[in-house]
Design a protein around this motif. Structure first.
Motif, PDB file in Angstrom:
ATOM      1  N   MET A 174       0.841  -1.202   0.000  1.00 13.20           N
ATOM      2  CA  MET A 174       0.000   0.000   0.000  1.00 13.20           C
ATOM      3  C   MET A 174       0.875   1.250   0.000  1.00 13.20           C
ATOM      4  SD  MET A 174      -3.296  -0.747   2.436  1.00 13.20           S
ATOM      5  CE  MET A 174      -2.365  -0.881   3.978  1.00 13.20           C
ATOM      6  N   LYS A 175       0.318   2.314  -0.559  1.00 18.65           N
ATOM      7  CA  LYS A 175       0.986   3.609  -0.571  1.00 18.65           C
ATOM      8  C   LYS A 175       0.167   4.605   0.241  1.00 18.65           C
ATOM      9  CE  LYS A 175       4.252   2.336  -3.448  1.00 18.65           C
ATOM     10  NZ  LYS A 175       3.821   0.962  -3.735  1.00 18.65           N
ATOM     11  N   ILE A 176       0.856   5.590   0.817  1.00 22.54           N
ATOM     12  CA  ILE A 176       0.189   6.605   1.624  1.00 22.54           C
ATOM     13  C   ILE A 176      -0.417   7.672   0.708  1.00 22.54           C
ATOM     14  CG2 ILE A 176       0.490   8.347   3.411  1.00 22.54           C
ATOM     15  CD1 ILE A 176       2.827   6.714   4.482  1.00 22.54           C
ATOM     16  N   LYS A 177      -1.661   7.988   0.937  1.00 20.92           N
ATOM     17  CA  LYS A 177      -2.350   9.009   0.150  1.00 20.92           C
ATOM     18  C   LYS A 177      -2.437  10.334   0.900  1.00 20.92           C
ATOM     19  CE  LYS A 177      -6.644   9.752  -2.442  1.00 20.92           C
ATOM     20  NZ  LYS A 177      -7.965   9.165  -2.804  1.00 20.92           N
ATOM     21  N   SER A 178      -2.611  10.267   2.217  1.00 13.00           N
ATOM     22  CA  SER A 178      -2.776  11.500   2.985  1.00 13.00           C
ATOM     23  C   SER A 178      -2.303  11.305   4.415  1.00 13.00           C
ATOM     24  CB  SER A 178      -4.245  11.947   2.981  1.00 13.00           C
ATOM     25  OG  SER A 178      -5.060  10.981   3.614  1.00 13.00           O
ATOM     26  N   ILE A 179      -1.939  12.414   5.049  1.00 15.90           N
ATOM     27  CA  ILE A 179      -1.528  12.424   6.457  1.00 15.90           C
ATOM     28  C   ILE A 179      -2.238  13.583   7.138  1.00 15.90           C
ATOM     29  CG2 ILE A 179       0.390  12.613   8.082  1.00 15.90           C
ATOM     30  CD1 ILE A 179       2.245  11.784   5.724  1.00 15.90           C
ATOM     31  N   HIS A 180      -2.923  13.289   8.224  1.00 19.34           N
ATOM     32  CA  HIS A 180      -3.544  14.335   9.042  1.00 19.34           C
ATOM     33  C   HIS A 180      -3.050  14.167  10.474  1.00 19.34           C
ATOM     34  CE1 HIS A 180      -6.471  16.861  11.088  1.00 19.34           C
ATOM     35  NE2 HIS A 180      -6.659  15.865  11.919  1.00 19.34           N
ATOM     36  N   VAL A 181      -2.668  15.258  11.091  1.00 20.79           N
ATOM     37  CA  VAL A 181      -2.306  15.220  12.509  1.00 20.79           C
ATOM     38  C   VAL A 181      -2.941  16.430  13.186  1.00 20.79           C
ATOM     39  CG1 VAL A 181      -0.127  16.479  12.199  1.00 20.79           C
ATOM     40  CG2 VAL A 181      -0.410  14.978  14.168  1.00 20.79           C
ATOM     41  N   SER A 182      -3.465  16.211  14.369  1.00 21.59           N
ATOM     42  CA  SER A 182      -4.056  17.311  15.131  1.00 21.59           C
ATOM     43  C   SER A 182      -3.293  17.522  16.423  1.00 21.59           C
ATOM     44  CB  SER A 182      -5.539  17.033  15.429  1.00 21.59           C
ATOM     45  OG  SER A 182      -5.700  15.837  16.157  1.00 21.59           O
ATOM     46  N   ASP A 214      -3.931   4.348  -0.299  1.00 20.33           N
ATOM     47  CA  ASP A 214      -4.508   4.462  -1.634  1.00 20.33           C
ATOM     48  C   ASP A 214      -5.674   3.514  -1.878  1.00 20.33           C
ATOM     49  OD1 ASP A 214      -2.958   2.180  -1.629  1.00 20.33           O
ATOM     50  OD2 ASP A 214      -1.740   2.723  -3.366  1.00 20.33           O
ATOM     51  N   GLU A 215      -5.824   2.438  -1.082  1.00 18.54           N
ATOM     52  CA  GLU A 215      -6.939   1.531  -1.309  1.00 18.54           C
ATOM     53  C   GLU A 215      -8.141   1.853  -0.412  1.00 18.54           C
ATOM     54  OE1 GLU A 215      -6.482  -1.045   1.956  1.00 18.54           O
ATOM     55  OE2 GLU A 215      -6.045   1.079   1.839  1.00 18.54           O
ATOM     56  N   GLY A 216      -8.070   3.004   0.248  1.00 19.19           N
ATOM     57  CA  GLY A 216      -9.232   3.487   0.982  1.00 19.19           C
ATOM     58  C   GLY A 216      -9.199   3.317   2.483  1.00 19.19           C
ATOM     59  N   SER A 217      -8.262   2.545   3.018  1.00 17.87           N
ATOM     60  CA  SER A 217      -8.203   2.356   4.464  1.00 17.87           C
ATOM     61  C   SER A 217      -7.514   3.548   5.128  1.00 17.87           C
ATOM     62  CB  SER A 217      -7.462   1.061   4.808  1.00 17.87           C
ATOM     63  OG  SER A 217      -6.130   1.116   4.347  1.00 17.87           O
ATOM     64  N   VAL A 218      -7.756   3.705   6.427  1.00 16.76           N
ATOM     65  CA  VAL A 218      -7.163   4.800   7.199  1.00 16.76           C
ATOM     66  C   VAL A 218      -6.664   4.247   8.530  1.00 16.76           C
ATOM     67  CG1 VAL A 218      -7.503   7.066   8.237  1.00 16.76           C
ATOM     68  CG2 VAL A 218      -8.790   6.451   6.180  1.00 16.76           C
ATOM     69  N   LEU A 219      -5.385   4.478   8.824  1.00 15.35           N
ATOM     70  CA  LEU A 219      -4.823   4.132  10.128  1.00 15.35           C
ATOM     71  C   LEU A 219      -5.055   5.311  11.062  1.00 15.35           C
ATOM     72  CD1 LEU A 219      -3.153   2.139  11.877  1.00 15.35           C
ATOM     73  CD2 LEU A 219      -1.107   3.364  11.090  1.00 15.35           C
ATOM     74  N   ILE A 220      -5.758   5.076  12.155  1.00 19.72           N
ATOM     75  CA  ILE A 220      -6.127   6.136  13.090  1.00 19.72           C
ATOM     76  C   ILE A 220      -5.415   5.894  14.418  1.00 19.72           C
ATOM     77  CG2 ILE A 220      -8.021   7.260  14.325  1.00 19.72           C
ATOM     78  CD1 ILE A 220      -9.886   6.228  12.076  1.00 19.72           C
ATOM     79  N   ILE A 221      -4.666   6.886  14.872  1.00 20.51           N
ATOM     80  CA  ILE A 221      -3.928   6.785  16.132  1.00 20.51           C
ATOM     81  C   ILE A 221      -4.374   7.938  17.015  1.00 20.51           C
ATOM     82  CG2 ILE A 221      -1.653   6.735  17.215  1.00 20.51           C
ATOM     83  CD1 ILE A 221      -0.556   5.857  14.445  1.00 20.51           C
ATOM     84  N   GLU A 222      -4.964   7.609  18.162  1.00 21.56           N
ATOM     85  CA  GLU A 222      -5.434   8.620  19.106  1.00 21.56           C
ATOM     86  C   GLU A 222      -4.592   8.525  20.371  1.00 21.56           C
ATOM     87  OE1 GLU A 222     -10.021   9.319  18.587  1.00 21.56           O
ATOM     88  OE2 GLU A 222      -9.618   7.152  18.471  1.00 21.56           O
ATOM     89  N   ASN A 223      -4.025   9.630  20.749  1.00 21.75           N
ATOM     90  CA  ASN A 223      -3.048   9.681  21.832  1.00 21.75           C
ATOM     91  C   ASN A 223      -3.691  10.299  23.076  1.00 21.75           C
ATOM     92  OD1 ASN A 223      -0.591   9.434  23.117  1.00 21.75           O
ATOM     93  ND2 ASN A 223       0.276  11.295  22.229  1.00 21.75           N
ATOM     94  N   TYR A 224      -4.334   9.441  23.871  1.00 22.91           N
ATOM     95  CA  TYR A 224      -4.967   9.908  25.102  1.00 22.91           C
ATOM     96  C   TYR A 224      -3.946   9.945  26.241  1.00 22.91           C
ATOM     97  CZ  TYR A 224      -9.256   8.785  22.577  1.00 22.91           C
ATOM     98  OH  TYR A 224     -10.251   8.725  21.646  1.00 22.91           O
ATOM     99  N   PRO A 225      -4.157  10.780  27.257  1.00 22.83           N
ATOM    100  CA  PRO A 225      -3.246  10.788  28.406  1.00 22.83           C
ATOM    101  C   PRO A 225      -3.152   9.394  29.029  1.00 22.83           C
ATOM    102  CG  PRO A 225      -4.708  12.677  28.481  1.00 22.83           C
ATOM    103  CD  PRO A 225      -5.214  11.809  27.379  1.00 22.83           C
ATOM    104  N   GLY A 226      -1.959   8.833  29.008  1.00 26.86           N
ATOM    105  CA  GLY A 226      -1.730   7.528  29.626  1.00 26.86           C
ATOM    106  C   GLY A 226      -2.115   6.341  28.770  1.00 26.86           C
TER     107      GLY A 226
END
Length: 346
Positions: free
Chosen positions: A1-9, A67-79
């Motif tokens: 797979m190839k990366i299509k987009s990167i979002h960070v908040s 690129d195939e439509g999946s999204v890796l989601i990482i949420e960084n909560y305290p602890g």
């Protein structure tokens, strides 16, 4: 797979970023202090399953779209940290092992001139790479024998098609030979065979072709890497030529014939040797390569050449390359492949 987009908040509890990447090669640029290198390292950590690095980096959430439509989601909560892969609106929890299986990733850091040897001690990267290449070529030269290969997976083909296949394999063997190694063809066998010879011993030449095809599959990429490496470096270097001997040793000589030790090269020349070795020998086909600050120690004229080589390597190897840089000279005439890292609310 190839990366299509990167979002960070809320990177560093401050910045929100959205990056849409190009196909193949993307340059990412920004002023100093905006978190460009940190973001590149975060993406690599996500693809390696390095949750320790991610936990230690202040941010709230990162989404990596593929690129195939999946999204890796990482949420960084305290602890704690929640990692999920979203496919068709369904979220699946991901372990560090799962993350490392998404795609192969290579990170080439700005501090790339030192690395750990097999014994764990730090050494000049160029020294480690030179030893690695020597051992790799030595292994290839010592394993010249063709391995028996079953014919069961070879489709039936007319003699003419078998003859054409053998000629194609011979062309690939000649290419491999240019890199310094070749297989042992069994005594009494001519390769490629003529149509007449195939007619006399069809089964024997079919088996031989299968064995040669297996040898080519195991060695062609190494040969291609050696040849491209020499071609690229020698096009960049001025008044110097590098060679790779039959034993796998890297040599350097002035164009007037004076031999030089690799250690005597300039810092920029060493950067070129290390950078393109990592790209050609350590980045598997189809992988994602994250390269940070390729401009280090390079003259402007050399910086302007790199983009063409990067794009060619992306095409030949089918890799995706994300290049983080401060230098407009690295981007040069490829601003269509450049993305500025700027806060979403800017």
């Amino acid at each position: 797979m190839k990366i299509k987009s990167i979002h960070v908040s809320k990177l560093f509890n401050e910045y929100d970023y959205d990056l849409d990447l190009c196909e193949g090669l993307t340059f990412v640029h920004s002023p100093n202090g905006m978190g460009k290198s940190t973001l590149m390292r975060m993406v690599y950590a996500a693809l390696r399953g390095d949750v320790g690095y991610l936990r230690d980096t202040p941010f709230e959430r990162m989404d990596i779209g593929f690129d195939e439509g999946s999204v890796l989601i990482i949420e960084n909560y305290p602890g704690s940290m929640l990692v999920q892969m979203r496919r068709s609106e369904v979220d699946t929890p991901m372990s560090p092992s799962d993350m490392s299986q998404i795609c192969e990733a290579v990170y080439i850091a700005p501090d790339r001139m030192l690395m750990k040897r097999k014994d764990g001690h730090l050494a000049p990267t160029l020294e480690v790479f030179a030893q690695e290449l020597l051992e790799t070529i030595r292994y290839a030269k010592e394993h010249r024998e063709l391995e028996p290969h079953p014919r069961d997976d070879v489709p039936d083909m007319p003699d003419g098609d078998l003859e054409f296949w053998c000629k194609d394999l011979k062309a690939k063997l000649d290419f491999i030979k240019d890199a310094g190694f070749e297989p042992d063809i069994p005594a009494g066998k001519k390769f490629p065979p003529s149509r007449y010879e195939i007619g006399k011993d069809r089964a024997g030449y079919e088996e031989l072709a299968c064995s040669v095809a297996d040898y080519v599959e195991r060695n062609y990429l190494l040969a291609e890497s050696i040849i491209i490496y020499k071609d690229v470096v020698n096009e960049i270097f001025i008044n110097k030529t590098i060679t790779v001997s039959d034993t796998g040793k890297i040599g350097v000589s002035m164009n007037n014939g004076t031999a030089l030790q690799v250690q005597k090269l300039s810092s920029g020349e060493k950067q070129i040797l290390v950078l393109f070795y990592a790209l050609l020998f350590h980045a598997p086909q189809g992988s994602v390569v994250i390269l940070d600050e390729p401009e280090i120690s390079l003259h402007v004229s050399w910086q302007q050449k790199l983009g063409d080589y990067f794009r060619d390597i992306c095409r030949v190897r089918g890799i995706q390359m994300i290049v983080a840089t401060h230098s407009p000279q690295i981007i040069h005439d490829k601003w269509d492949s450049a993305r500025e890292l700027r806060p979403s609310d800017a």
